[in-house]
Design an enzyme around this catalytic site. Structure first.
Site, PDB file in Angstrom:
ATOM      1  N   GLY A 264       1.980   2.802  11.039  1.00  0.00           N
ATOM      2  CA  GLY A 264       2.876   3.942  10.910  1.00  0.00           C
ATOM      3  C   GLY A 264       3.527   4.391  12.193  1.00  0.00           C
TER       4      GLY A 264
ATOM      5  N   LYS B  94       0.065   4.241  -0.381  1.00  0.00           N
ATOM      6  CA  LYS B  94      -0.612   5.428   0.159  1.00  0.00           C
ATOM      7  C   LYS B  94      -0.391   6.612  -0.789  1.00  0.00           C
ATOM      8  CE  LYS B  94      -0.392   3.449   4.746  1.00  0.00           C
ATOM      9  NZ  LYS B  94      -0.292   3.668   6.199  1.00  0.00           N
TER      10      LYS B  94
ATOM     11  N   SER C 161       3.039  -1.640  10.655  1.00  0.00           N
ATOM     12  CA  SER C 161       4.496  -1.511  10.829  1.00  0.00           C
ATOM     13  C   SER C 161       5.223  -2.807  10.480  1.00  0.00           C
ATOM     14  CB  SER C 161       4.821  -1.059  12.251  1.00  0.00           C
ATOM     15  OG  SER C 161       4.306   0.234  12.503  1.00  0.00           O
TER      16      SER C 161
ATOM     17  N   GLU D 224      -7.270   4.700   7.746  1.00  0.00           N
ATOM     18  CA  GLU D 224      -7.122   6.095   7.352  1.00  0.00           C
ATOM     19  C   GLU D 224      -8.377   6.597   6.638  1.00  0.00           C
ATOM     20  OE1 GLU D 224      -2.330   5.439   6.952  1.00  0.00           O
ATOM     21  OE2 GLU D 224      -3.532   5.667   5.141  1.00  0.00           O
TER      22      GLU D 224
ATOM     23  N   HIS E 267      -9.674   0.827   4.970  1.00  0.00           N
ATOM     24  CA  HIS E 267      -8.432   1.130   5.687  1.00  0.00           C
ATOM     25  C   HIS E 267      -8.720   2.147   6.789  1.00  0.00           C
ATOM     26  CE1 HIS E 267      -4.333   2.500   6.470  1.00  0.00           C
ATOM     27  NE2 HIS E 267      -3.919   1.392   5.880  1.00  0.00           N
TER      28      HIS E 267
ATOM     29  N   GLU F 152      -5.406  -4.874  10.635  1.00  0.00           N
ATOM     30  CA  GLU F 152      -4.479  -3.773  10.843  1.00  0.00           C
ATOM     31  C   GLU F 152      -4.845  -3.040  12.132  1.00  0.00           C
ATOM     32  OE1 GLU F 152      -2.265  -2.037   7.154  1.00  0.00           O
ATOM     33  OE2 GLU F 152      -4.276  -1.234   7.260  1.00  0.00           O
TER      34      GLU F 152
ATOM     35  N   ASN G 282       0.857  -1.175   0.000  1.00  0.00           N
ATOM     36  CA  ASN G 282       0.000   0.000   0.000  1.00  0.00           C
ATOM     37  C   ASN G 282       0.900   1.233   0.000  1.00  0.00           C
ATOM     38  OD1 ASN G 282      -1.928   1.978   0.329  1.00  0.00           O
ATOM     39  ND2 ASN G 282      -2.414   1.460   2.445  1.00  0.00           N
TER      40      ASN G 282
END
Length: 279
Positions: free
Chosen positions: A196, A39, A235, A123, A121, A190, A37
């Site tokens: 991150g 991003k 991560s 985000e 996701h 996730e 991914n």
């Protein structure tokens, strides 16, 4: 009525989770995935450079998910170099077409060579306020169009600290899969607190959570759940990938920052390819 069904499934899952974890099996023929991914990263030149450098074989299912403006070039690079890499979108709209400025349809994704799409996701949930209903609509539209959804689920740090992980994952799974009538999808666990941050769940803890997720899927789909790949994200890098690859219910990884470098990403691919050869 819907709430009572959710409660019933949660209770069934809690009764079976101990047995599921204590009696884990091999990957049971499921595909191992290493999914990138990117991003909101990379230019056209950087994309071309990545595909020129990265190598892989067909023992692992490798999927690259670039930003939408880079998909056309990525597809051309994959075709020109005849590499066993599939393409995925990072997001999709729930409607087939229409007045949705700035959005991308399933038809557009397929037209540029996508076979997969990331949905739900954290985000997207956090910054764009996507709830379970929106995610479900996207999943159903993707399945209808012939795309394979990579459905992301995960708990926040606060939810983890309040021991709500199982509740949150169960609600997200039920919400995403409602009225889909399909098992042609991938689940990506996730944990939001690990994305991150440089912190990842321990392989043992991730395995327990993946086993729990599979037990929920069994309540929803029956034995078909054994064939569904559940991958881990949060991560993931070339240093911890091998520990995750050894777990029986972890069928691959969804990689963020570590997927931006071709050499690093290739190391992660090789870890899971090695695991396939050892089985």
């Amino acid at each position: 009525m819907e709430h009572s069904i959710e409660s019933y499934i949660k209770n069934l899952v809690r009764e079976t989770i101990g047995q599921t974890i204590s009696d884990v099996q091999t990957h049971n023929g499921r595909s191992n995935y290493v999914i990138a991914n990117w991003k909101m990263n990379k230019t056209l030149a950087e994309t071309a450079d990545f595909f020129e450098k990265v190598t892989c074989d067909d023992t692992v299912s490798v999927v690259i998910c670039p930003p939408a403006p880079l998909l056309y070039l990525a597809n051309n690079m994959i075709k020109q170099q005849v590499k066993p890499i599939a393409l995925g979108g990072q997001n999709v709209h729930w409607a087939e077409k229409g007045a949705f400025t700035g959005e991308t349809s399933t038809e557009m994704l397929k037209d540029v060579g996508c076979e997969y799409v990331i949905i739900g996701h954290s985000e997207r949930r956090q910054y764009f306020h996507e709830d379970d209903e929106i995610i479900n609509q996207k999943v159903r539209q993707s399945i209808k169009a012939g795309l394979i959804p990579i459905i992301c689920i995960g708990e926040s740090l606060e939810q983890k600290n309040f021991l709500q992980t199982e509740q949150i994952l169960t609600e997200q799974l039920i919400g995403a899969l409602k009225n889909t009538g399909s098992s042609n999808f991938i689940i990506a666990y996730e944990p939001i607190w690990a994305i991150g941050t440089g912190q990842s769940a321990t392989p043992e803890r991730a395995q327990e959570t993946h086993a729990y997720i599979r037990s929920v899927l069994k309540q929803l789909l029956g034995q078909t759940a054994d064939s569904i790949s559940i991958i881990y994200g949060g991560s993931v890098n070339e240093k911890n990938a091998e520990e995750f690859s050894s777990m029986p219910d972890i069928d691959g990884v969804l990689v963020g920052n570590a997927s931006l470098n071709a050499e690093t990403f290739e190391e992660i691919i090789n870890v899971f390819a090695k695991g396939e050869q050892n089985e």
